[in-house]
Design a protein around this motif. Structure first.
Motif, mmCIF file in Angstrom:
data_model
loop_
_atom_site.group_PDB
_atom_site.id
_atom_site.type_symbol
_atom_site.label_atom_id
_atom_site.label_comp_id
_atom_site.label_asym_id
_atom_site.label_seq_id
_atom_site.Cartn_x
_atom_site.Cartn_y
_atom_site.Cartn_z
ATOM 1 N N MET A 6 0.818 -1.200 0.000
ATOM 2 C CA MET A 6 0.000 0.000 0.000
ATOM 3 C C MET A 6 0.855 1.255 0.000
ATOM 4 O O MET A 6 0.389 2.326 -0.347
ATOM 5 C CB MET A 6 -0.925 0.001 1.214
ATOM 6 N N ARG A 7 2.123 1.117 0.405
ATOM 7 C CA ARG A 7 3.004 2.274 0.498
ATOM 8 C C ARG A 7 4.427 1.769 0.416
ATOM 9 O O ARG A 7 4.753 0.708 0.927
ATOM 10 C CB ARG A 7 2.764 2.986 1.838
ATOM 11 N N VAL A 8 5.290 2.556 -0.213
ATOM 12 C CA VAL A 8 6.711 2.252 -0.245
ATOM 13 C C VAL A 8 7.412 3.367 0.527
ATOM 14 O O VAL A 8 7.205 4.549 0.247
ATOM 15 C CB VAL A 8 7.258 2.199 -1.688
ATOM 16 N N THR A 9 8.203 2.988 1.526
ATOM 17 C CA THR A 9 8.978 3.964 2.292
ATOM 18 C C THR A 9 10.444 3.766 1.963
ATOM 19 O O THR A 9 10.975 2.661 2.132
ATOM 20 C CB THR A 9 8.738 3.788 3.811
ATOM 21 N N LEU A 10 11.072 4.825 1.454
ATOM 22 C CA LEU A 10 12.480 4.753 1.070
ATOM 23 C C LEU A 10 13.342 5.385 2.141
ATOM 24 O O LEU A 10 13.105 6.509 2.555
ATOM 25 C CB LEU A 10 12.706 5.488 -0.262
ATOM 26 N N GLU A 11 14.345 4.635 2.559
ATOM 27 C CA GLU A 11 15.274 5.113 3.569
ATOM 28 C C GLU A 11 16.597 4.389 3.329
ATOM 29 O O GLU A 11 16.624 3.179 3.096
ATOM 30 C CB GLU A 11 14.722 4.795 4.958
ATOM 31 N N ASN A 12 17.662 5.125 3.362
ATOM 32 C CA ASN A 12 19.004 4.547 3.195
ATOM 33 C C ASN A 12 19.163 3.765 1.882
ATOM 34 O O ASN A 12 19.685 2.657 1.872
ATOM 35 C CB ASN A 12 19.373 3.630 4.375
ATOM 36 N N ILE A 37 4.932 6.732 -2.673
ATOM 37 C CA ILE A 37 6.324 6.543 -2.260
ATOM 38 C C ILE A 37 6.666 7.639 -1.262
ATOM 39 O O ILE A 37 6.556 8.821 -1.565
ATOM 40 C CB ILE A 37 7.282 6.614 -3.462
ATOM 41 N N VAL A 38 7.064 7.223 -0.061
ATOM 42 C CA VAL A 38 7.435 8.150 1.010
ATOM 43 C C VAL A 38 8.944 8.082 1.184
ATOM 44 O O VAL A 38 9.495 7.006 1.386
ATOM 45 C CB VAL A 38 6.723 7.776 2.333
ATOM 46 N N ALA A 55 10.960 12.416 -9.695
ATOM 47 C CA ALA A 55 10.965 11.048 -10.225
ATOM 48 C C ALA A 55 9.750 10.239 -9.772
ATOM 49 O O ALA A 55 9.556 9.124 -10.239
ATOM 50 C CB ALA A 55 12.241 10.330 -9.801
ATOM 51 N N GLY A 56 8.944 10.789 -8.869
ATOM 52 C CA GLY A 56 7.724 10.078 -8.493
ATOM 53 C C GLY A 56 7.469 9.896 -7.011
ATOM 54 O O GLY A 56 6.438 9.345 -6.638
ATOM 55 N N ALA A 57 8.385 10.327 -6.145
ATOM 56 C CA ALA A 57 8.109 10.218 -4.709
ATOM 57 C C ALA A 57 6.904 11.096 -4.370
ATOM 58 O O ALA A 57 6.747 12.184 -4.918
ATOM 59 C CB ALA A 57 9.328 10.645 -3.890
ATOM 60 N N SER A 58 6.040 10.615 -3.491
ATOM 61 C CA SER A 58 4.818 11.337 -3.154
ATOM 62 C C SER A 58 5.056 12.420 -2.117
ATOM 63 O O SER A 58 4.420 13.472 -2.155
ATOM 64 C CB SER A 58 3.779 10.353 -2.603
ATOM 65 N N THR A 59 5.943 12.145 -1.173
ATOM 66 C CA THR A 59 6.261 13.111 -0.123
ATOM 67 C C THR A 59 7.574 12.709 0.518
ATOM 68 O O THR A 59 8.121 11.648 0.221
ATOM 69 C CB THR A 59 5.134 13.174 0.937
ATOM 70 N N PHE A 70 3.921 11.614 10.389
ATOM 71 C CA PHE A 70 4.141 10.543 9.415
ATOM 72 C C PHE A 70 2.868 9.714 9.253
ATOM 73 O O PHE A 70 2.404 9.457 8.139
ATOM 74 C CB PHE A 70 5.301 9.661 9.879
ATOM 75 N N ASP A 71 2.290 9.297 10.375
ATOM 76 C CA ASP A 71 1.071 8.485 10.355
ATOM 77 C C ASP A 71 -0.078 9.242 9.707
ATOM 78 O O ASP A 71 -0.795 8.704 8.859
ATOM 79 C CB ASP A 71 0.715 8.089 11.787
ATOM 80 N N HIS A 72 -0.239 10.508 10.060
ATOM 81 C CA HIS A 72 -1.331 11.323 9.533
ATOM 82 C C HIS A 72 -1.192 11.520 8.021
ATOM 83 O O HIS A 72 -2.130 11.276 7.266
ATOM 84 C CB HIS A 72 -1.352 12.675 10.263
ATOM 85 N N GLN A 73 -0.018 11.932 7.579
ATOM 86 C CA GLN A 73 0.171 12.225 6.163
ATOM 87 C C GLN A 73 0.141 10.952 5.306
ATOM 88 O O GLN A 73 -0.439 10.950 4.225
ATOM 89 C CB GLN A 73 1.471 12.977 5.917
ATOM 90 N N THR A 74 0.733 9.882 5.777
ATOM 91 C CA THR A 74 0.688 8.652 4.977
ATOM 92 C C THR A 74 -0.735 8.086 4.924
ATOM 93 O O THR A 74 -1.122 7.484 3.929
ATOM 94 C CB THR A 74 1.678 7.585 5.483
#
Length: 163
Positions: A6-12, A37-38, A55-59, A70-74
């Motif tokens: 439902m969501r992709v979170t990018l980190e590192n 994409i977060v 490139a397509g990240a949502s936020t 984070f919880d509210h916005q996602t």
């Protein structure tokens, strides 16, 4: 729980692969295009953030994360993604129904012409009256479907994550 993401979170993300490349890959693939994409980063480099957004990240969120924000916005992103998919499905269904109505109207026009050619004046009059009422009846049915809860603008509650 084992359904589609439902969501992709990018980190590192490794610099050799790159956030921009990963975002483009996800947005290029029809199966993942709708998934928000977060991006989470501790970098102060706004150029990298802008590149990921382009490139397509949502936020994006800066670290350390504010988990409430984070919880509210996602949650909002998930609702938007759901409504977008639902709207696309309903638009596709509506286009198919519009095509079907077009075929039915063409058939009705054929019946009118055939009845006219056979000198069936009363049948032609009745069919023309039906031809005039048919599009309005289809529009009314669409309105009734929306009233019954098929309105794509209606947000669907999304289960929130907790920190």
């Amino acid at each position: 729980e084992n359904g589609p993401a439902m969501r992709v979170t990018l980190e590192n993300v490794s610099k050799s692969f790159g956030v921009r490349r990963l975002c483009r890959l996800l947005k290029f693939d029809e199966r993942y295009r709708h998934i928000p994409i977060v991006m989470c980063t501790s970098r102060e480099d706004m150029t990298a953030v802008r590149a990921a957004m382009d490139a397509g990240a949502s936020t994006y969120f800066s670290k350390p994360l504010n988990w409430v924000a984070f919880d509210h916005q996602t949650g909002h992103l998930l609702n938007l993604a759901h409504m977008s998919r639902r709207t696309q499905r309903l638009e596709s269904l509506l286009a198919a129904k519009d095509a079907e109505v077009g075929r039915l109207l063409a058939d009705l026009d054929g019946f009118i012409a055939e009845a006219g050619a056979k000198g069936m004046g009363a049948a032609v009059t009745a069919l023309r009256a039906l031809r005039e009422r048919f599009p309005a009846a289809c529009r009314a049915a669409t309105g009734e479907a929306r009233a019954a809860g098929d309105d794509p603008r209606e947000p669907v509650p999304v289960r929130r994550t907790s920190a």
